[in-house]
Write a protein that holds these residues in place. Structure first.
Motif, PDB file in Angstrom:
ATOM      1  N   SER A  87       0.810  -1.111  -0.168  1.00 15.75           N
ATOM      2  CA  SER A  87      -0.067  -0.027   0.127  1.00 15.75           C
ATOM      3  C   SER A  87       0.795   1.272   0.007  1.00 15.75           C
ATOM      4  CB  SER A  87      -0.896  -0.137   1.006  1.00 15.75           C
ATOM      5  OG  SER A  87      -1.704  -1.099   1.475  1.00 15.75           O
ATOM      6  N   VAL A  88       0.265   2.352  -0.577  1.00 13.23           N
ATOM      7  CA  VAL A  88       0.651   3.577  -0.452  1.00 13.23           C
ATOM      8  C   VAL A  88      -0.026   4.359   0.429  1.00 13.23           C
ATOM      9  CG1 VAL A  88       1.108   5.853  -1.742  1.00 13.23           C
ATOM     10  CG2 VAL A  88       1.766   3.630  -2.733  1.00 13.23           C
ATOM     11  N   THR A  89       0.509   5.069   1.501  1.00  9.47           N
ATOM     12  CA  THR A  89      -0.323   5.861   2.548  1.00  9.47           C
ATOM     13  C   THR A  89       0.387   7.393   2.833  1.00  9.47           C
ATOM     14  OG1 THR A  89      -0.865   3.748   4.114  1.00  9.47           O
ATOM     15  CG2 THR A  89      -1.107   6.176   4.790  1.00  9.47           C
ATOM     16  N   LEU A  90      -0.843   8.107   2.580  1.00  5.50           N
ATOM     17  CA  LEU A  90      -0.217   9.679   2.670  1.00  5.50           C
ATOM     18  C   LEU A  90      -1.425  10.522   3.782  1.00  5.50           C
ATOM     19  CD1 LEU A  90      -1.207  10.316  -1.338  1.00  5.50           C
ATOM     20  CD2 LEU A  90       1.041  10.062   0.008  1.00  5.50           C
ATOM     21  N   ALA A  91      -0.557  10.788   4.672  1.00  8.07           N
ATOM     22  CA  ALA A  91      -0.955  11.395   6.001  1.00  8.07           C
ATOM     23  C   ALA A  91      -1.413  13.065   5.457  1.00  8.07           C
ATOM     24  CB  ALA A  91       0.019  11.304   7.135  1.00  8.07           C
ATOM     25  N   CYS A  92      -2.173  13.489   6.256  1.00 15.44           N
ATOM     26  CA  CYS A  92      -2.664  14.776   6.290  1.00 15.44           C
ATOM     27  C   CYS A  92      -3.335  15.444   7.636  1.00 15.44           C
ATOM     28  CB  CYS A  92      -3.388  15.334   4.901  1.00 15.44           C
ATOM     29  SG  CYS A  92      -4.722  14.592   4.618  1.00 15.44           S
ATOM     30  N   ASN A  93      -3.424  16.756   7.796  1.00 20.45           N
ATOM     31  CA  ASN A  93      -4.294  17.225   8.745  1.00 20.45           C
ATOM     32  C   ASN A  93      -4.338  18.551   8.758  1.00 20.45           C
ATOM     33  OD1 ASN A  93      -1.615  18.424   9.336  1.00 20.45           O
ATOM     34  ND2 ASN A  93      -1.357  17.162  11.194  1.00 20.45           N
ATOM     35  N   ALA A  94      -4.892  19.543   9.582  1.00 26.72           N
ATOM     36  CA  ALA A  94      -5.055  20.891   9.387  1.00 26.72           C
ATOM     37  C   ALA A  94      -3.664  21.546   8.820  1.00 26.72           C
ATOM     38  CB  ALA A  94      -5.660  21.578  10.541  1.00 26.72           C
ATOM     39  N   ALA A  95      -2.556  21.064   9.406  1.00 28.06           N
ATOM     40  CA  ALA A  95      -1.301  21.864   9.302  1.00 28.06           C
ATOM     41  C   ALA A  95      -0.870  21.574   7.656  1.00 28.06           C
ATOM     42  CB  ALA A  95      -0.278  21.516  10.422  1.00 28.06           C
ATOM     43  N   GLY A  96      -1.165  20.181   7.420  1.00 32.61           N
ATOM     44  CA  GLY A  96      -0.666  19.919   5.888  1.00 32.61           C
ATOM     45  C   GLY A  96      -2.070  19.311   5.463  1.00 32.61           C
ATOM     46  N   PRO A  97      -2.985  20.191   4.868  1.00 30.61           N
ATOM     47  CA  PRO A  97      -4.195  19.651   4.457  1.00 30.61           C
ATOM     48  C   PRO A  97      -4.266  18.778   3.388  1.00 30.61           C
ATOM     49  CG  PRO A  97      -3.893  22.104   4.051  1.00 30.61           C
ATOM     50  CD  PRO A  97      -2.725  21.690   4.709  1.00 30.61           C
ATOM     51  N   VAL A  98      -3.014  18.786   2.305  1.00 30.10           N
ATOM     52  CA  VAL A  98      -3.226  17.932   0.971  1.00 30.10           C
ATOM     53  C   VAL A  98      -1.763  17.406   1.224  1.00 30.10           C
ATOM     54  CG1 VAL A  98      -3.325  18.213  -1.389  1.00 30.10           C
ATOM     55  CG2 VAL A  98      -4.519  19.811   0.036  1.00 30.10           C
ATOM     56  N   ASN A  99      -1.919  15.887   0.675  1.00 27.76           N
ATOM     57  CA  ASN A  99      -0.521  15.337   0.405  1.00 27.76           C
ATOM     58  C   ASN A  99      -0.906  14.654  -0.786  1.00 27.76           C
ATOM     59  OD1 ASN A  99       1.813  14.015   0.842  1.00 27.76           O
ATOM     60  ND2 ASN A  99       1.357  13.193   2.852  1.00 27.76           N
ATOM     61  N   SER A 100       0.103  14.607  -1.663  1.00 24.26           N
ATOM     62  CA  SER A 100      -0.057  13.689  -3.167  1.00 24.26           C
ATOM     63  C   SER A 100       1.437  13.202  -3.205  1.00 24.26           C
ATOM     64  CB  SER A 100      -0.354  14.790  -4.046  1.00 24.26           C
ATOM     65  OG  SER A 100       0.610  15.692  -4.243  1.00 24.26           O
ATOM     66  N   ALA A 101       1.322  12.359  -3.974  1.00 18.60           N
ATOM     67  CA  ALA A 101       2.502  11.481  -4.642  1.00 18.60           C
ATOM     68  C   ALA A 101       2.365  11.315  -6.048  1.00 18.60           C
ATOM     69  CB  ALA A 101       2.619   9.989  -4.087  1.00 18.60           C
ATOM     70  N   GLU A 102       3.224  11.569  -6.962  1.00 17.80           N
ATOM     71  CA  GLU A 102       2.909  11.484  -8.477  1.00 17.80           C
ATOM     72  C   GLU A 102       4.078  10.409  -8.874  1.00 17.80           C
ATOM     73  OE1 GLU A 102       2.150  14.337 -12.210  1.00 17.80           O
ATOM     74  OE2 GLU A 102       3.676  15.010 -10.646  1.00 17.80           O
ATOM     75  N   TYR A 103       3.989   9.570  -9.837  1.00 14.65           N
ATOM     76  CA  TYR A 103       4.611   8.696 -10.481  1.00 14.65           C
ATOM     77  C   TYR A 103       4.806   8.551 -11.887  1.00 14.65           C
ATOM     78  CZ  TYR A 103       3.698   6.525  -6.002  1.00 14.65           C
ATOM     79  OH  TYR A 103       3.575   6.242  -4.260  1.00 14.65           O
ATOM     80  N   ASN A 104       6.141   8.251 -12.199  1.00  9.13           N
ATOM     81  CA  ASN A 104       6.217   8.249 -13.849  1.00  9.13           C
ATOM     82  C   ASN A 104       5.498   6.652 -14.452  1.00  9.13           C
ATOM     83  OD1 ASN A 104       7.174   8.629 -16.332  1.00  9.13           O
ATOM     84  ND2 ASN A 104       9.098   7.854 -15.843  1.00  9.13           N
ATOM     85  N   LEU A 105       4.652   6.739 -15.372  1.00 10.58           N
ATOM     86  CA  LEU A 105       4.371   5.454 -15.981  1.00 10.58           C
ATOM     87  C   LEU A 105       4.876   5.280 -17.014  1.00 10.58           C
ATOM     88  CD1 LEU A 105       0.462   6.134 -15.326  1.00 10.58           C
ATOM     89  CD2 LEU A 105       1.842   4.680 -13.934  1.00 10.58           C
ATOM     90  N   GLY A 106       5.621   6.233 -17.967  1.00  8.64           N
ATOM     91  CA  GLY A 106       6.344   6.163 -18.976  1.00  8.64           C
ATOM     92  C   GLY A 106       5.704   5.463 -20.253  1.00  8.64           C
ATOM     93  N   ARG A 107       4.256   5.749 -20.391  1.00 13.78           N
ATOM     94  CA  ARG A 107       3.284   5.161 -21.218  1.00 13.78           C
ATOM     95  C   ARG A 107       3.550   3.706 -21.581  1.00 13.78           C
ATOM     96  NH1 ARG A 107       1.540   9.910 -22.698  1.00 13.78           N
ATOM     97  NH2 ARG A 107       2.796  11.582 -23.177  1.00 13.78           N
ATOM     98  N   HIS A 108       3.751   2.786 -20.441  1.00 12.31           N
ATOM     99  CA  HIS A 108       3.947   1.427 -20.518  1.00 12.31           C
ATOM    100  C   HIS A 108       2.727   0.589 -19.823  1.00 12.31           C
ATOM    101  CE1 HIS A 108       7.830   2.060 -21.754  1.00 12.31           C
ATOM    102  NE2 HIS A 108       8.354   2.718 -20.732  1.00 12.31           N
ATOM    103  N   TRP A 109       1.887   1.105 -19.325  1.00  6.74           N
ATOM    104  CA  TRP A 109       0.607   0.453 -18.215  1.00  6.74           C
ATOM    105  C   TRP A 109      -0.481   0.756 -18.951  1.00  6.74           C
ATOM    106  CZ3 TRP A 109       3.382  -2.973 -15.595  1.00  6.74           C
ATOM    107  CH2 TRP A 109       4.741  -2.516 -15.090  1.00  6.74           C
ATOM    108  N   THR A 110      -1.632  -0.097 -18.679  1.00 15.61           N
ATOM    109  CA  THR A 110      -2.770  -0.059 -19.173  1.00 15.61           C
ATOM    110  C   THR A 110      -4.025   0.203 -17.741  1.00 15.61           C
ATOM    111  OG1 THR A 110      -3.206  -2.689 -19.231  1.00 15.61           O
ATOM    112  CG2 THR A 110      -2.301  -1.447 -21.221  1.00 15.61           C
ATOM    113  N   THR A 111      -3.825  -0.338 -16.925  1.00 10.09           N
ATOM    114  CA  THR A 111      -4.882  -0.232 -15.680  1.00 10.09           C
ATOM    115  C   THR A 111      -4.152   0.182 -14.254  1.00 10.09           C
ATOM    116  OG1 THR A 111      -5.800  -1.979 -16.939  1.00 10.09           O
ATOM    117  CG2 THR A 111      -6.765  -1.409 -14.622  1.00 10.09           C
TER     118      THR A 111
END
Length: 194
Positions: free
Chosen positions: A90-114
């Motif tokens: 799993s991938v877990t992203l924590a957030c609260n009032a001090a850090g209200p948005v958390n994100s992670a971005e991944y490179n797919l390299g146009r290799h995947w379908t689903t």
């Protein structure tokens, strides 16, 4: 001959094996002949000259095995329990009032379908909590839902020809002193090669 080629040659040679022999039970003479077919593994030679054997796993990857291009507030990977069910990858992203948005971005390299995952708050989040979960593919939002603790949603998205996948969780305004954990259980990309 290189080590990788030798391994591949042995695998191909061993692909069809004929077994014979006498059957028990007091009968004489040879028993029936059976042919066993084995599938040869794929052998990949890396830049360092070592070989790596792959099979079905070459067609899917868990996101927790990949390094994100960006992570706003950091990520936690590994086992997460969501709505009473354990998800080992799993991938877990924590957030609260001090850090209200958390994100992670991944490179797919146009290799995947689903892309598939089970989205929900990790079960050790505070009672009564909720977070908004979003998935964007190449900058376009493809999934958005607010999920409360004790609930989960199955996510399945077509990501053919996509370059980037971004997972985001957002704080929804409950107890400002608490930290909430938005998990993407067994988040996985499939249908291609890494």
């Amino acid at each position: 001959m290189s080590r990788a080629r030798a391994v591949a040659a042995c695998a191909v040679t061993a692909a069809a094996i004929t077994l014979g022999g006498a059957c028990g039970g007091g009968t004489s003479g040879p028993g029936p002949t059976r042919t066993v077919t084995a599938t040869a593994p794929t052998v990949t030679v890396t830049a360092g000259g070592t070989s790596e054997t792959t099979g079905e796993s070459a067609q899917s990857r868990y996101l927790n095995e990949l390094d994100p291009l960006t992570a706003t507030e950091g990520i936690d990977t590994g086992t997460a329990e969501i709505n009473g069910t354990g998800f080992a990858s799993s991938v877990t992203l924590a957030c609260n009032a001090a850090g209200p948005v958390n994100s992670a971005e991944y490179n797919l390299g146009r290799h995947w379908t689903t892309f598939t995952a089970t989205a929900g708050l990790r079960d050790d989040s505070p009672t009564g909590g909720s977070l908004t979960f979003e998935v964007a593919v190449d900058g376009t939002r493809r999934f958005r839902e607010t999920i409360r603790l004790g609930a989960s949603r199955e996510v399945r998205l077509d990501i053919r020809n996509a370059l980037r996948l971004k997972l985001t969780v957002s704080y929804t305004g409950q107890d400002a002193s608490s930290v909430y954990y938005g998990s993407w259980g067994d988040a996985q990309i499939t249908g291609g090669k890494p």
